[in-house]
Design a protein around this motif. Sequence first.
Motif, PDB file in Angstrom:
ATOM      1  N   SER A 128       0.887  -1.133  -0.005  1.00  0.00           N
ATOM      2  CA  SER A 128      -0.032  -0.026   0.051  1.00  0.00           C
ATOM      3  C   SER A 128       0.841   1.121  -0.011  1.00  0.00           C
ATOM      4  O   SER A 128       2.081   1.492   0.436  1.00  0.00           O
ATOM      5  CB  SER A 128      -0.880   0.143   0.924  1.00  0.00           C
ATOM      6  OG  SER A 128      -0.162   0.172   2.359  1.00  0.00           O
ATOM      7  N   GLU A 129       0.279   2.459  -0.296  1.00  0.00           N
ATOM      8  CA  GLU A 129       1.106   3.429  -0.303  1.00  0.00           C
ATOM      9  C   GLU A 129       1.526   4.018   1.032  1.00  0.00           C
ATOM     10  O   GLU A 129       2.634   4.541   1.210  1.00  0.00           O
ATOM     11  CB  GLU A 129      -0.005   4.660  -0.728  1.00  0.00           C
ATOM     12  CG  GLU A 129       0.708   6.141  -0.847  1.00  0.00           C
ATOM     13  CD  GLU A 129      -0.324   7.241  -1.381  1.00  0.00           C
ATOM     14  OE1 GLU A 129      -0.200   8.441  -1.080  1.00  0.00           O
ATOM     15  OE2 GLU A 129      -1.111   7.031  -1.855  1.00  0.00           O
ATOM     16  N   ASN A 131       4.505   1.862   1.824  1.00  0.00           N
ATOM     17  CA  ASN A 131       5.594   2.281   0.951  1.00  0.00           C
ATOM     18  C   ASN A 131       6.275   3.549   1.458  1.00  0.00           C
ATOM     19  O   ASN A 131       7.454   4.074   1.561  1.00  0.00           O
ATOM     20  CB  ASN A 131       5.237   2.556  -0.593  1.00  0.00           C
ATOM     21  CG  ASN A 131       5.138   1.161  -1.394  1.00  0.00           C
ATOM     22  OD1 ASN A 131       5.400   0.235  -0.757  1.00  0.00           O
ATOM     23  ND2 ASN A 131       4.252   1.297  -2.198  1.00  0.00           N
ATOM     24  N   LYS A 132       5.413   4.397   2.199  1.00  0.00           N
ATOM     25  CA  LYS A 132       5.875   5.739   2.947  1.00  0.00           C
ATOM     26  C   LYS A 132       6.510   5.129   4.116  1.00  0.00           C
ATOM     27  O   LYS A 132       7.658   5.883   4.387  1.00  0.00           O
ATOM     28  CB  LYS A 132       4.629   6.486   3.345  1.00  0.00           C
ATOM     29  CG  LYS A 132       4.402   7.636   2.473  1.00  0.00           C
ATOM     30  CD  LYS A 132       3.183   8.456   3.282  1.00  0.00           C
ATOM     31  CE  LYS A 132       2.387   9.288   2.503  1.00  0.00           C
ATOM     32  NZ  LYS A 132       1.372   9.811   3.237  1.00  0.00           N
TER      33      LYS A 132
END
Length: 141
Positions: free
Chosen positions: A11-12, A15-16
């Motif tokens: 997911s975003e 990844n963050k």
Amino acid sequence: MLKFLLPVDGSEASNKAVTKLIRLLDWYKEVPAIHLLNVQFPQHGNVALFIDKKSIDLYHQEEGMKGLQSARDLLDQAGIACEFHITVGSPEEMITRYAREMGFDQIVIGPRGLGGVKGLLLGSVASKVMQLSTVPVLLIK
């Protein structure tokens, strides 16, 4: 050498967390060993009646690799080696159990960011991991 467990799902938010962890690694005298963990949900219902165990295991492996890929790419681009693991079960239970059994020094996790009411009603894997874990948890937003 420190060992960090980094649960990822592609997911975003995940990844963050990987990107921010890469920036934080300068804080350490030597780069910790990074282990990525992707937890797949078990198949429910009568799936096992129609699909053999080998096919179900292959499915979990393929989906797990998809969930790991972006984190592996980010770490590779930063020149940071990692190991990766795929398991099946309830994410918060599998993350905390895996961290404890494998002797990790820290779990590094990013919240999904459901926010406000949704976050309160549904809870989040990150908050449940923080409640259940005997291993220190670093929450990266």
